[in-house]
Design a protein around this motif. Structure first.
Motif, PDB file in Angstrom:
ATOM      1  N   PHE A 220      44.330 123.106  51.636  1.00 36.49           N
ATOM      2  CA  PHE A 220      43.361 122.197  51.009  1.00 36.49           C
ATOM      3  C   PHE A 220      43.260 122.472  49.507  1.00 36.49           C
ATOM      4  N   ILE A 221      43.338 123.743  49.154  1.00 35.04           N
ATOM      5  CA  ILE A 221      43.274 124.103  47.731  1.00 35.04           C
ATOM      6  C   ILE A 221      44.483 123.500  47.009  1.00 35.04           C
ATOM      7  N   ARG A 222      45.657 123.671  47.623  1.00 35.94           N
ATOM      8  CA  ARG A 222      46.886 123.174  46.975  1.00 35.94           C
ATOM      9  C   ARG A 222      46.863 121.657  46.829  1.00 35.94           C
ATOM     10  N   ALA A 223      46.418 120.962  47.873  1.00 44.54           N
ATOM     11  CA  ALA A 223      46.386 119.492  47.810  1.00 44.54           C
ATOM     12  C   ALA A 223      45.426 119.035  46.712  1.00 44.54           C
ATOM     13  N   THR A 224      44.284 119.714  46.588  1.00 44.17           N
ATOM     14  CA  THR A 224      43.291 119.308  45.595  1.00 44.17           C
ATOM     15  C   THR A 224      43.809 119.589  44.186  1.00 44.17           C
ATOM     16  N   ARG A 225      44.451 120.751  44.023  1.00 44.34           N
ATOM     17  CA  ARG A 225      45.025 121.068  42.708  1.00 44.34           C
ATOM     18  C   ARG A 225      46.103 120.073  42.316  1.00 44.34           C
ATOM     19  N   ALA A 226      46.852 119.626  43.304  1.00 46.01           N
ATOM     20  CA  ALA A 226      47.973 118.725  42.993  1.00 46.01           C
ATOM     21  C   ALA A 226      47.489 117.334  42.582  1.00 46.01           C
ATOM     22  N   HIS A 227      46.291 116.940  42.998  1.00 45.80           N
ATOM     23  CA  HIS A 227      45.892 115.544  42.770  1.00 45.80           C
ATOM     24  C   HIS A 227      44.648 115.336  41.921  1.00 45.80           C
ATOM     25  N   VAL A 228      43.728 116.266  41.945  1.00 45.27           N
ATOM     26  CA  VAL A 228      42.464 116.040  41.230  1.00 45.27           C
ATOM     27  C   VAL A 228      42.548 116.669  39.842  1.00 45.27           C
ATOM     28  N   PRO A 229      42.357 115.870  38.789  1.00 43.85           N
ATOM     29  CA  PRO A 229      42.418 116.438  37.446  1.00 43.85           C
ATOM     30  C   PRO A 229      41.372 117.550  37.283  1.00 43.85           C
TER      31      PRO A 229
END
Ligand SMILES: [Zn+2]
Length: 414
Positions: A220-229
């Motif tokens: 979840f951390i990786r997905a959020t880092r990849a998409h949320v500025p």
């Protein structure tokens, strides 16, 4: 007013539709209402709306309507078909029912109200329709609600995983923490599960996310880092998830210590599991004396418990600076505690320190959707509430999606 006029009024039928016959069967406890349209009526093509003369009629169909007192009530009509030059021969829309539904709109609306109060099995019984029919009402409502849903910026998000069934079978759930609604459901709890949500958002929606509460779960951390500025300033590790890890550590310490004591013939820790897991102020009165004596015994478990209680204090601070100091103190004590499970939690929190402390910028937890969690528990427990993953998903959107589920009428005939 004669019976046909009464039923036209009850069904809300207006020109060109009239009730032409009403039959009451007292033995069967049913009312059969027959409707026809005025001759010469032109109907709109359901696809383009051009007004066309009647081409022919589909065989008479039946719709279940709201009961007349305790009499099941059915509406029968032959639906006209029009021959559109662009769309071919099409059945027209009728004002009393949605396409493909076997129920009138008032019945469907009533079924939705019943479904909001009970599970599918219960609703089917009350409505005297089958499980499958009841389920279809729910499914169509969710599909409609999701089609109607407008894009908007969700400022505060909660990401959570929910287990389904007994095994390691998970869903990823994204909630709007402000409205307490479930916005997205995906299978499993991988990076892709959550990325699917972000990929469906516009750049404006992504930029509008102010904070995301979640467990310290790397995918979840990786997905959020990849998409949320600027994700690193927005991710907040949920304090209830953190306390769950800490409680597990306390319990692990207790188990080890209990095993060791028992080998020496000492049963001090027998039957004490839950005493250590309560937040101190929630410990039931009847256990307080016993617990006070246990705490005084210089047990490892008592030390782990004290560290748990100290960690819990962290989120009480109003100012970030004080919280940082508290965390530092806790971390030193936990690290030197020689309690391996507690040291592991400390190491995990140290590694994620900055996103534990973002709490003091955003003050969100995934528990803001507690209402949602309770509803999901109820859905899981209603044995007939869902038969597979797709059903579970539909039921969650039905009860927690904040969707506009109303069955709205179609265009009128001319
Ligand atoms: Zn057309």
């Amino acid at each position: 007013m004669d019976t046909t006029e009464l039923y036209a009024a009850l069904l809300g039928l207006t020109s060109p539709w009239n009730v032409v016959d009403v039959r009451v069967d007292a033995a069967e406890k049913r009312v059969d209402v027959h409707a026809e349209h005025e001759p010469g009526t032109r109907f709109p093509c359901p696809q383009c709306g051009s007004l066309l003369p009647v081409y022919d009629h589909a065989p008479v169909r039946t719709w279940r309507h709201l009961d007349s007192c305790e009499f099941s009530t059915f509406l029968h009509a032959g639906v006209p078909r029009v021959a559109c030059r662009r769309h071919g021969v099409k059945q027209v829309l009728v004002p009393w029912a949605l396409p493909l539904s076997r129920f009138t709109i008032p019945f469907e609306q009533f079924a939705l109200s019943v479904l909001h109060q009970t599970d599918v099995q219960g609703a089917a019984g009350l409505l005297r329709i089958s499980w499958d029919q009841t389920w279809a009402v729910m499914e169509r409502a969710v599909a409609r609600g999701r089609r109607r849903k407008r894009r908007r910026v969700i400022r505060l998000l909660g990401v959570d995983e929910k287990s389904v069934g007994a095994g390691q079978d998970y869903f990823t759930l994204v909630t709007d923490l402000t409205r307490s609604t479930v916005e997205y459901i995906a299978d499993e709890r991988t990076k892709e599960s959550l990325a699917g949500f972000y990929q469906g958002l516009t750049p404006r929606q992504l930029a509008g996310i102010q904070a995301v509460a979640m467990d310290m779960w790397p995918p979840f951390i990786r997905a959020t880092r990849a998409h949320v500025p600027d994700a690193d300033s927005k991710i907040v590790f949920d304090r209830f998830h953190i306390m769950k890890h800490m409680n597990e550590a306390v319990d692990a310490v207790r188990k080890q210590e209990h095993r060791r004591l028992r080998q020496e013939g000492d049963a001090t820790l027998a039957g004490t599991k839950y005493l250590w897991l309560f937040a101190e102020e929630n410990l039931p009165h009847k256990h307080q004396e016993r617990f006070a004596r246990l705490k005084a015994l210089h047990l490892k478990t008592a030390r782990a418990w004290a560290l748990k209680e100290m960690l819990r204090e962290l989120w009480r601070y109003k100012r970030r600076g004080w919280a940082v100091k508290h965390f530092r103190g806790w971390n030193q004590w936990a690290t030197r505690s020689q309690l391996e499970p507690v040291r592991k939690v400390a190491a995990m929190l140290r590694a994620h320190r900055s996103n534990v402390l973002t709490y003091f910028d955003h003050r969100i937890t995934t528990a803001a959707c507690e209402g949602v969690n309770n509803k999901i528990q109820a859905i899981k427990h209603s044995a007939f509430g869902f038969r597979n993953r797709e059903h579970f998903r539909t039921a969650i959107f039905f009860h927690c999606g904040g969707l506009d589920l109303r069955p709205l009428t179609s265009k009128k005939a001319g």
